[in-house]
Design an enzyme around this catalytic site. Structure first.
Site, mmCIF file in Angstrom:
data_model
loop_
_atom_site.group_PDB
_atom_site.id
_atom_site.type_symbol
_atom_site.label_atom_id
_atom_site.label_comp_id
_atom_site.label_asym_id
_atom_site.label_seq_id
_atom_site.Cartn_x
_atom_site.Cartn_y
_atom_site.Cartn_z
ATOM 1 N N CYS A 261 -9.458 -3.231 -11.796
ATOM 2 C CA CYS A 261 -8.906 -1.898 -10.809
ATOM 3 C C CYS A 261 -7.706 -2.648 -9.956
ATOM 4 O O CYS A 261 -7.102 -1.336 -8.668
ATOM 5 C CB CYS A 261 -10.105 -1.385 -10.174
ATOM 6 S SG CYS A 261 -10.245 -2.421 -8.767
ATOM 7 N N ARG B 169 1.481 -10.460 -1.344
ATOM 8 C CA ARG B 169 1.931 -9.195 -2.101
ATOM 9 C C ARG B 169 2.944 -8.148 -1.635
ATOM 10 O O ARG B 169 3.838 -7.042 -2.450
ATOM 11 C CB ARG B 169 0.778 -8.615 -2.395
ATOM 12 C CG ARG B 169 0.129 -7.719 -1.813
ATOM 13 C CD ARG B 169 -1.603 -7.775 -1.639
ATOM 14 N NE ARG B 169 -1.344 -5.859 -1.718
ATOM 15 C CZ ARG B 169 -2.497 -5.567 -2.362
ATOM 16 N NH1 ARG B 169 -3.993 -6.322 -2.158
ATOM 17 N NH2 ARG B 169 -2.866 -4.104 -2.445
ATOM 18 N N ASN C 117 -4.151 -7.090 -7.360
ATOM 19 C CA ASN C 117 -3.177 -7.096 -5.861
ATOM 20 C C ASN C 117 -2.809 -7.973 -6.149
ATOM 21 O O ASN C 117 -2.312 -9.238 -5.232
ATOM 22 C CB ASN C 117 -2.825 -5.664 -5.965
ATOM 23 C CG ASN C 117 -3.129 -4.419 -6.585
ATOM 24 O OD1 ASN C 117 -2.919 -4.725 -8.118
ATOM 25 N ND2 ASN C 117 -3.814 -3.231 -6.384
ATOM 26 N N ASP C 118 -4.674 -8.747 -5.474
ATOM 27 C CA ASP C 118 -4.952 -10.142 -4.607
ATOM 28 C C ASP C 118 -4.790 -11.244 -5.730
ATOM 29 O O ASP C 118 -4.711 -11.786 -4.892
ATOM 30 C CB ASP C 118 -6.019 -9.409 -3.922
ATOM 31 C CG ASP C 118 -5.221 -8.489 -2.170
ATOM 32 O OD1 ASP C 118 -4.702 -9.409 -2.132
ATOM 33 O OD2 ASP C 118 -6.551 -7.731 -2.374
ATOM 34 N N GLU D 291 -11.555 -11.253 -6.851
ATOM 35 C CA GLU D 291 -9.760 -10.632 -6.416
ATOM 36 C C GLU D 291 -8.874 -12.548 -5.867
ATOM 37 O O GLU D 291 -7.772 -11.985 -5.322
ATOM 38 C CB GLU D 291 -9.153 -9.856 -5.132
ATOM 39 C CG GLU D 291 -10.305 -9.816 -4.287
ATOM 40 C CD GLU D 291 -9.912 -8.319 -3.353
ATOM 41 O OE1 GLU D 291 -8.705 -7.958 -4.246
ATOM 42 O OE2 GLU D 291 -11.055 -7.935 -2.918
ATOM 43 N N HIS E 234 0.790 -1.030 0.019
ATOM 44 C CA HIS E 234 -0.345 0.247 -0.208
ATOM 45 C C HIS E 234 0.858 1.438 0.046
ATOM 46 O O HIS E 234 0.459 2.173 -0.441
ATOM 47 C CB HIS E 234 -0.802 -0.092 0.565
ATOM 48 C CG HIS E 234 -2.344 -0.930 0.614
ATOM 49 N ND1 HIS E 234 -3.312 -0.733 -0.106
ATOM 50 C CD2 HIS E 234 -2.282 -2.350 0.876
ATOM 51 C CE1 HIS E 234 -3.842 -1.795 0.058
ATOM 52 N NE2 HIS E 234 -2.984 -2.258 0.447
ATOM 53 N N ARG F 41 -16.350 0.933 -3.096
ATOM 54 C CA ARG F 41 -16.212 -0.677 -1.961
ATOM 55 C C ARG F 41 -16.269 -0.641 -1.122
ATOM 56 O O ARG F 41 -16.001 0.631 -0.497
ATOM 57 C CB ARG F 41 -14.409 -0.815 -2.599
ATOM 58 C CG ARG F 41 -14.793 -2.441 -2.256
ATOM 59 C CD ARG F 41 -12.469 -2.667 -2.506
ATOM 60 N NE ARG F 41 -11.497 -2.048 -1.839
ATOM 61 C CZ ARG F 41 -10.703 -2.074 -2.056
ATOM 62 N NH1 ARG F 41 -10.038 -3.607 -3.348
ATOM 63 N NH2 ARG F 41 -9.561 -1.611 -1.110
ATOM 64 N N ARG G 137 -11.267 2.955 -2.637
ATOM 65 C CA ARG G 137 -10.818 2.032 -1.096
ATOM 66 C C ARG G 137 -10.831 3.400 0.234
ATOM 67 O O ARG G 137 -10.505 3.728 0.551
ATOM 68 C CB ARG G 137 -9.525 1.922 -1.210
ATOM 69 C CG ARG G 137 -8.615 1.260 -2.417
ATOM 70 C CD ARG G 137 -8.207 0.830 -1.875
ATOM 71 N NE ARG G 137 -6.950 -0.405 -3.011
ATOM 72 C CZ ARG G 137 -6.315 0.064 -4.575
ATOM 73 N NH1 ARG G 137 -5.184 1.777 -4.056
ATOM 74 N NH2 ARG G 137 -5.475 -0.535 -4.875
#
Ligand code: PEP
Ligand code: MG
Length: 603
Positions: free
Chosen positions: A514, A477, A466-467, A443, A201, A344, A308
């Site tokens: 995304c 990650r 990402n996930d 994800e 992040h 989200r 987010r």
């Protein structure tokens, strides 16, 4: 131009992972140092002195193990830095630090943190007063060593980084999302960290705010001292400490060239992204906080593809109430209207911890009570958020996105809550909109595998690579040790992506992306060819992606994907991309005049 620092130390190059592009030259600020500054003194009763000295000794032995592990794990090109760490190992046992701390605990009856702080200040003052420049420099090593012990004593979370009040390059062991969001980002010229990767992040926030970042450096906090001049090259994933005069000159030139390149693609970022064969793509921005909308708009974003929301829950001890959430969402929705805002629902736990959440101790938080799982177990918290979202939806164009879905039940439970909330809001005569598109993040591999079933339940898919890459390849990650395995072009990932997009098309729903895979121009021929309908990314990547979409024909990319699917490794897929589209793509990412390829594959 910044001049070389007056120091006898020679230039050191540290290689890491590019977290966010951009280049800068500035002064280092070590996060760890603050740990020493915020220590409080308290008394220890006579009967507990032994416990306190043992607590200190345990923290020292943990520090030893950590240092030994770092030294053993140093890649060969960083071996030149091993001697610094070996000196630190010796200092851990040094009489001035170790002996003195134990002595202070015993004689003054104070806590170990305070005693260590006193002992390290004493030792540093002795070294600083020595004329010899080499020995003078050892005072910084004492500080590093004391900080390492201190971190073990107080725990990582007590770092004070919210009060940074000068423009600095932030050097940290690692930064949690909660810590990153405490920092006043306008004060940060660049981030560099020992741990973390491209999908961590800190990287994502750095990309959003266009702050260069290099992660996974391993030894930055050991090698770099406060106020050292350093160059951060977020394109190459390189940090240069004590740069020589000619290196500074070379980087001054690169900074200018990079700025010119960015200005060039920014000129057309407000125009729509229409492929060479006429398909129009929305290119949206990912945001964490309402204030990032400006960045999305400045970079030509066609809407918000991922809001987010968890960041509004961080760095506080309570949960936001409905009114607070509603006002924040309404602000975002109104500012973006008539463009779409994809809100989200809460994606906490895993790597995004919040203080107030009752969280069981989990051995594998990434596989634990995260996101929708946490929300469905805490329906009051979830309902508060859903009410705020449905109410904000009355003021613009909102889509709802549910993270971490692994099966049908989680969608059905969410619908039941939404329906109940709509009845409540109706009864309370509050403005709201229930008739909004509801989609899910793809994800988790199970969701990708049963995408054909899930497609019948929702209005859209949004793929979170990402996930999805993390869970498909079983690669954390944020873990630099396995970063070499984290690759969005792995054939398993591409096949899953195809399966998801095909399931969407068969069921007449759209599939968006995304995750950060969408932000890398190198991946574009694959994504366009697979039939992804919309892309969303860190805002700063939008101009380059829009610019590149205009150069590709979707029909041609479709044939290309058929070829890519035959490849058996990620490297072979990348080679195919370069062989087929290298000329188009490489110029976009390379700011070097000599044509050196500066791209690292995305994640
Ligand atoms: C993803 O997993 O790709 C994603 C977009 O969500 P996050 O990075 O917030 O986990
Ligand atoms: Mg995710």
């Amino acid at each position: 131009m910044i001049k070389k620092q007056q120091t006898d130390v020679s230039e050191v190059r540290l290689h890491g992972i590019s977290g966010s592009p951009g280049i800068c030259i500035g002064k280092a600020y070590l996060v760890d140092r603050e740990g020493v500054d915020v220590i409080k003194k308290y008394s220890i009763s006579r009967g507990k002195i032994n416990n306190e000295t043992n607590r200190f000794k345990n923290a020292v032995s943990k520090a030893k193990n950590e240092l030994a592990a770092i030294i053993n794990g140093l890649p060969s090109d960083l071996r030149q830095n091993a001697y610094i760490l070996e000196t630190h190992l010796l200092l851990l046992n040094d009489k001035m630090l170790h002996g003195k701390t134990v002595e202070i605990i015993k004689s003054e009856g104070v806590n170990a943190e305070w005693a260590l702080k006193e002992a390290s200040a004493h030792a540093k003052s002795i070294f600083s007063s020595i004329e010899d420049p080499y020995l003078k420099g050892r005072s910084a090593d004492i500080e590093h060593v004391a900080n390492r012990i201190m971190r073990n004593l107080v725990g990582f979370k007590d770092i004070n980084i919210s009060g940074i009040n000068k423009r600095v390059i932030l050097v940290a062991d690692n930064l949690s999302p909660a810590e990153t969001s405490q920092i006043q980002l306008e004060k940060i010229m660049a981030f560099i960290t020992d741990h973390g990767g491209k999908a961590s992040h800190t990287s994502i926030i750095a990309r959003t705010f266009e702050i260069p970042a290099v992660m996974g450096l391993g030894t930055a906090t050991q090698v770099i001292h406060n106020d050292d001049i350093i160059i951060v090259d977020g394109i190459e994933g390189l940090v240069i400490v004590h740069p020589e005069e000619e290196t500074l000159f070379e980087y001054d030139e690169r900074i200018k060239k990079y700025a010119a390149h960015k200005a060039e693609i920014m000129r057309t970022s407000d125009l729509q992204a229409k492929s060479a064969d006429g398909k129009i793509f929305k290119v949206m921005g990912n945001i964490e906080l309402p204030e990032e909308i400006v960045t999305v708009k400045d970079h030509g974003g066609d809407g918000i593809g991922l809001f987010r929301t968890e960041f509004l829950y961080m760095n506080r001890f309570d949960f936001p109430d409905e009114q607070e959430l509603f006002e924040q969402y309404k602000e975002v929705v109104e500012l973006m209207a008539p463009s779409l805002v994809t809100i989200r629902t809460l994606d906490i736990n895993g790597d995004k911890e919040i203080y107030g959440a009752a969280k069981p101790k989990e051995a594998n938080p990434a596989l634990g009570l995260r996101a929708i799982r946490f929300c469905l177990k805490n329906p009051d918290i979830f309902k508060t958020q859903l009410r705020a979202i449905l109410r904000a939806a009355a003021y613009g164009n909102v889509r709802l996105l549910i993270p971490m879905i692994s099966g049908c039940e989680e969608i059905q439970s969410t619908y039941r809550l939404l329906d109940a909330i709509a009845i409540e809001l109706e009864r309370q005569a509050l403005p709201y909109k229930r008739d909004i598109q509801v989609g899910i993040m793809i994800e988790v591999p199970s969701a990708a595998i049963i995408a054909d079933t899930l497609a019948g339940l929702v209005d859209f898919f949004s793929i979170g690579t990402n996930d999805l890459v993390q869970y498909t390849l079983a690669v954390d990650r944020g873990n630099p040790h396995v970063d070499y395995l984290y690759n969005a072009l792995h054939p398993a990932v591409i096949r899953l992506l195809k399966q998801v997009v095909d399931a969407g098309k068969k069921n007449h729903i759209k599939t968006f992306m995304c995750g950060e895979m969408a932000a890398d121009v190198m991946n574009l021929p694959i994504l366009l060819g697979l039939g992804i309908d919309e892309l969303s990314m860190s805002p700063q990547s939008i101009p380059a992606i829009k610019n590149m979409i205009r150069k590709f024909a979707v029909s041609e990319c479709r044939d290309f994907v058929a070829e890519a699917l035959k490849k058996i490794t990620a490297d072979a897929v990348m080679k195919l991309i370069i062989d087929t589209y290298g000329d188009k793509l490489i110029n976009e990412i390379n700011t070097d005049k000599d044509g050196r390829r500066s791209h690292q594959n995305s994640h």
